[in-house]
Scaffold this motif. Structure first.
Motif, mmCIF file in Angstrom:
data_model
loop_
_atom_site.group_PDB
_atom_site.id
_atom_site.type_symbol
_atom_site.label_atom_id
_atom_site.label_comp_id
_atom_site.label_asym_id
_atom_site.label_seq_id
_atom_site.Cartn_x
_atom_site.Cartn_y
_atom_site.Cartn_z
ATOM 1 N N ALA A 1 0.808 -1.259 0.077
ATOM 2 C CA ALA A 1 -0.037 0.142 -0.011
ATOM 3 C C ALA A 1 0.892 1.547 -0.112
ATOM 4 C CB ALA A 1 -0.889 -0.003 1.259
ATOM 5 N N GLY A 2 2.095 1.204 0.519
ATOM 6 C CA GLY A 2 2.794 2.307 0.786
ATOM 7 C C GLY A 2 3.513 2.504 -0.827
ATOM 8 N N ARG A 3 4.125 1.393 -1.383
ATOM 9 C CA ARG A 3 4.487 1.730 -2.335
ATOM 10 C C ARG A 3 3.498 2.343 -3.525
ATOM 11 N NH1 ARG A 3 7.067 -3.292 -1.291
ATOM 12 N NH2 ARG A 3 5.365 -4.446 -2.057
ATOM 13 N N ASN A 4 2.230 1.676 -3.598
ATOM 14 C CA ASN A 4 1.132 2.185 -4.461
ATOM 15 C C ASN A 4 0.887 3.601 -4.101
ATOM 16 O OD1 ASN A 4 0.688 -0.491 -5.760
ATOM 17 N ND2 ASN A 4 -0.577 -1.071 -4.108
ATOM 18 N N ARG A 5 0.889 4.061 -2.817
ATOM 19 C CA ARG A 5 0.590 5.134 -2.657
ATOM 20 C C ARG A 5 1.632 6.360 -2.973
ATOM 21 N NH1 ARG A 5 -0.470 4.384 2.050
ATOM 22 N NH2 ARG A 5 1.509 4.688 3.255
ATOM 23 N N ARG A 6 2.789 5.614 -3.154
ATOM 24 C CA ARG A 6 4.085 6.870 -3.514
ATOM 25 C C ARG A 6 3.697 6.740 -5.114
ATOM 26 N NH1 ARG A 6 6.816 3.981 0.461
ATOM 27 N NH2 ARG A 6 7.565 2.465 -1.151
ATOM 28 N N ARG A 7 3.703 5.578 -5.812
ATOM 29 C CA ARG A 7 3.263 5.346 -7.465
ATOM 30 C C ARG A 7 2.085 6.630 -7.454
ATOM 31 N NH1 ARG A 7 3.579 -0.272 -6.914
ATOM 32 N NH2 ARG A 7 5.618 -0.876 -7.238
ATOM 33 N N ALA A 8 1.223 6.519 -6.874
ATOM 34 C CA ALA A 8 -0.042 7.404 -7.192
ATOM 35 C C ALA A 8 0.330 8.883 -7.160
ATOM 36 C CB ALA A 8 -1.161 7.200 -6.339
ATOM 37 N N GLU A 9 1.249 9.332 -5.818
ATOM 38 C CA GLU A 9 1.773 10.491 -5.810
ATOM 39 C C GLU A 9 2.441 10.838 -6.881
ATOM 40 O OE1 GLU A 9 3.545 10.602 -1.961
ATOM 41 O OE2 GLU A 9 1.478 10.707 -0.851
ATOM 42 N N ALA B 1 2.325 9.762 -9.862
ATOM 43 C CA ALA B 1 1.626 9.921 -11.055
ATOM 44 C C ALA B 1 0.780 11.049 -11.316
ATOM 45 C CB ALA B 1 0.598 8.754 -11.227
ATOM 46 N N ARG B 2 0.297 11.647 -9.988
ATOM 47 C CA ARG B 2 -0.365 13.005 -9.992
ATOM 48 C C ARG B 2 0.487 14.081 -10.329
ATOM 49 N NH1 ARG B 2 -3.008 10.411 -5.653
ATOM 50 N NH2 ARG B 2 -1.683 11.398 -4.043
ATOM 51 N N ALA B 3 1.721 14.121 -9.763
ATOM 52 C CA ALA B 3 2.589 15.233 -10.150
ATOM 53 C C ALA B 3 3.099 15.160 -11.448
ATOM 54 C CB ALA B 3 4.169 14.838 -9.094
ATOM 55 N N GLU B 4 3.101 13.920 -11.838
ATOM 56 C CA GLU B 4 3.422 13.903 -13.528
ATOM 57 C C GLU B 4 2.444 14.556 -14.419
ATOM 58 O OE1 GLU B 4 5.804 13.435 -16.773
ATOM 59 O OE2 GLU B 4 6.325 13.452 -14.936
ATOM 60 N N ALA B 5 1.126 14.038 -13.850
ATOM 61 C CA ALA B 5 -0.147 14.709 -14.638
ATOM 62 C C ALA B 5 -0.141 16.224 -14.490
ATOM 63 C CB ALA B 5 -1.306 14.266 -14.155
#
Length: 355
Positions: free
Chosen positions: A320-328, A330-334
């Motif tokens: 879950a931590g890894r997925n949270r970081r990936r999501a963050e 991805a949002r920053a890239e978007a």
């Protein structure tokens, strides 16, 4: 409920139930009645059987008491010998029938008694026939001891001592004292006359007349006899005093024995109650121990389940931590891509326009 009504209920109980019921009643009674209730004595088996007989077969007990009145009346005056034999036969039959009935009643009450106890029951019935005081004590239904049988029906009755707790103690019925026959001189006087007469004969045989000092010898003999009589009287008084003292000591010992029996019965009842509480506590402890064992087994299973679930939970948290970081990321890239213009320019003012 007053003390008399309570005593009626207590003396209907078997001796094994009496002491505990009396102590409970005394504890629940008003303070002023407790002493009188505690003074009630536990009946012996024979006394309980007679009390039970008085309550359960009142009609035949009443017949016995009326027969005793008639027999006593016949003994006080010259009576028809045939009538006396008839009543004596009825007395034997009624005593035997009531004794058997007492045995049946005690057995029905769950406490059969021995032949020795039934003999004490018969003695008590005979005492009630011979002595009006014993008859009153039996009719009250509160005997604590069996009454002794009379030495003979024509004996001189001695009234029972009825205590406050309904107990009647009847002394042995004694035959009337034998008085000196009319015209017969007391033994001491006869001895004196015989002594004086023989002295005179001896004196006359020695000389045909009164010997010198014969009067003094006779006076000395009479004096000796008087001293002997007085000594015998003193000895008789001392024996009677010793007998009274022995009877008083015996009665005191009997009271102490009764108190000890009551104390022993109360202690036995307390012991039985304590044993019952102990068994109950042991059962509770056993039940609690079983519950504790089950709880320990449940705890061990829960600990094992917790340990088994710990590693997957850790992995899930890490994922879950890894997925949270990936999501963050991805949002920053978007957001970054949204700020850039096509052709690689960042969004802003067009050339030649004012702000």
């Amino acid at each position: 409920m007053g003390v008399d009504e309570l005593a009626e209920e207590l003396y209907a109980l078997s001796p094994g139930e009496f002491t505990a019921a009396r102590d409970r009643a005394a504890a629940a009674a008003p303070r002023g009645e407790r002493g009188a209730i505690r003074a009630l004595r536990r009946p012996s088996l024979a006394a309980w059987a007679v009390n039970l007989l008085t309550r359960e077969d009142r009609s035949r007990v009443t017949s016995l008491l009326r027969l005793g009145e008639e027999l006593r009346a016949l003994h006080r005056r010259p009576a028809d010998a045939g009538r006396m034999r008839e009543l004596a036969g009825r007395r034997r039959q009624l005593v035997a029938a009531l004794s058997r009935r007492a045995g049946q009643l005690t057995a029905d009450a769950g406490r059969p008694v021995s032949d020795a106890v039934l003999r004490e029951v018969e003695d008590t019935l005979r005492a009630a026939l011979a002595d009006p005081g014993a008859a009153r004590a039996l009719a009250a239904g509160r005997l604590t001891k069996a009454l002794p049988a009379p030495a003979g029906f024509g004996a001189e009755p001695v009234a029972p001592e009825v205590t406050g707790d309904g107990e009647a103690t009847v002394h042995e019925l004694r035959p009337p004292s034998r008085e000196a026959a009319p015209g017969r001189a007391p033994a001491g006087r006869d001895a004196g006359r015989r002594s004086g007469g023989s002295g005179r004969k001896r004196a006359e045989g020695r000389g045909g007349g009164a010997a010198p000092g014969a009067g003094e010898a006779r006076r000395a003999s009479v004096t000796d006899l008087g001293e002997h009589a007085r000594a015998q009287e003193r000895a008789g008084r001392e024996r009677r005093e010793r007998a009274r003292g022995a009877r008083a000591a015996a009665e005191e010992l009997a009271r102490a024995a009764a108190d000890s029996e009551d104390g022993a019965s109360s202690a036995e009842q307390t012991l039985e109650e304590a044993r019952g509480r102990l068994e109950q506590a042991r059962a509770e402890v056993s039940g609690l121990a079983e519950e504790l064992r089950r709880a320990k087994r449940s705890l061990s299973a829960a600990e094992r389940a917790e340990r088994a679930a710990r590693a997957p939970a850790d992995r899930a948290r890490q994922e879950a931590g890894r997925n949270r970081r990936r999501a963050e990321e991805a949002r920053a890239e978007a957001e970054r891509l949204a700020r850039e213009r096509p052709g690689g320019r960042r969004g802003g003012r067009r050339p030649g326009t004012s702000p």
